[in-house]
Design a protein around this motif. Structure first.
Motif, PDB file in Angstrom:
ATOM      1  N   ASP A   3      -4.025 -25.083   0.893  1.00  0.00           N
ATOM      2  CA  ASP A   3      -3.452 -25.704   2.085  1.00  0.00           C
ATOM      3  C   ASP A   3      -4.434 -25.597   3.240  1.00  0.00           C
ATOM      4  O   ASP A   3      -5.244 -24.684   3.293  1.00  0.00           O
ATOM      5  CB  ASP A   3      -2.180 -24.962   2.513  1.00  0.00           C
ATOM      6  CG  ASP A   3      -1.011 -25.204   1.598  1.00  0.00           C
ATOM      7  OD1 ASP A   3      -0.756 -26.373   1.279  1.00  0.00           O
ATOM      8  OD2 ASP A   3      -0.355 -24.227   1.212  1.00  0.00           O
ATOM      9  N   THR A   7      -0.663 -28.318   6.552  1.00  0.00           N
ATOM     10  CA  THR A   7       0.283 -28.306   5.434  1.00  0.00           C
ATOM     11  C   THR A   7       0.862 -26.916   5.201  1.00  0.00           C
ATOM     12  O   THR A   7       2.042 -26.783   4.882  1.00  0.00           O
ATOM     13  CB  THR A   7      -0.372 -28.824   4.144  1.00  0.00           C
ATOM     14  OG1 THR A   7      -1.499 -27.999   3.814  1.00  0.00           O
ATOM     15  CG2 THR A   7      -0.821 -30.266   4.300  1.00  0.00           C
ATOM     16  N   SER A  11       4.893 -26.119   5.701  1.00  0.00           N
ATOM     17  CA  SER A  11       5.684 -25.537   4.621  1.00  0.00           C
ATOM     18  C   SER A  11       6.367 -24.254   5.088  1.00  0.00           C
ATOM     19  O   SER A  11       7.544 -24.029   4.794  1.00  0.00           O
ATOM     20  CB  SER A  11       4.775 -25.249   3.425  1.00  0.00           C
ATOM     21  OG  SER A  11       5.477 -24.622   2.393  1.00  0.00           O
ATOM     22  N   TYR A  14       9.333 -25.121   7.403  1.00  0.00           N
ATOM     23  CA  TYR A  14      10.498 -25.607   6.652  1.00  0.00           C
ATOM     24  C   TYR A  14      11.261 -24.449   6.014  1.00  0.00           C
ATOM     25  O   TYR A  14      12.473 -24.515   5.851  1.00  0.00           O
ATOM     26  CB  TYR A  14      10.088 -26.599   5.567  1.00  0.00           C
ATOM     27  CG  TYR A  14       9.920 -28.013   6.058  1.00  0.00           C
ATOM     28  CD1 TYR A  14      10.967 -28.707   6.650  1.00  0.00           C
ATOM     29  CD2 TYR A  14       8.710 -28.662   5.906  1.00  0.00           C
ATOM     30  CE1 TYR A  14      10.812 -29.999   7.102  1.00  0.00           C
ATOM     31  CE2 TYR A  14       8.535 -29.965   6.349  1.00  0.00           C
ATOM     32  CZ  TYR A  14       9.602 -30.631   6.953  1.00  0.00           C
ATOM     33  OH  TYR A  14       9.429 -31.912   7.392  1.00  0.00           O
TER      34      TYR A  14
END
Length: 82
Positions: A3, A7, A11, A14
């Protein structure tokens, strides 16, 4: 690294994580402070969460003398591998 900071922090966010800590290993021979500076510059534009830095150290005696400069950059966590 699989990553990048965009990104990876997306992640994390989230999943409810608000701070990530990235390992920063510069290329062999590159001063640690330079690697940290380059990472911070890139991460500042991409990170969606707060982030910290865990500095990876190599057994290169000349580079180890640069640790005080890394401390001046606000990095206080290190990993040393032989």
């Amino acid at each position: 690294m699989v990553d990048d900071m965009l990104t990876g922090t997306r992640s994390a966010a989230y999943g409810g994580v608000t701070t990530v800590i990235a390992y920063v290993w510069g290329p062999a021979g590159e001063p640690f402070a330079q690697a940290i500076g380059a990472f911070k510059e890139e991460a500042a534009d991409k990170a969606l969460t707060d982030f910290g830095i865990h500095c990876g150290l190599r057994p290169e005696i000349g580079l180890l003398r640069g640790i005080p400069k890394v401390l001046d950059q606000g990095v206080y966590s290190f990993k040393f591998q032989m």
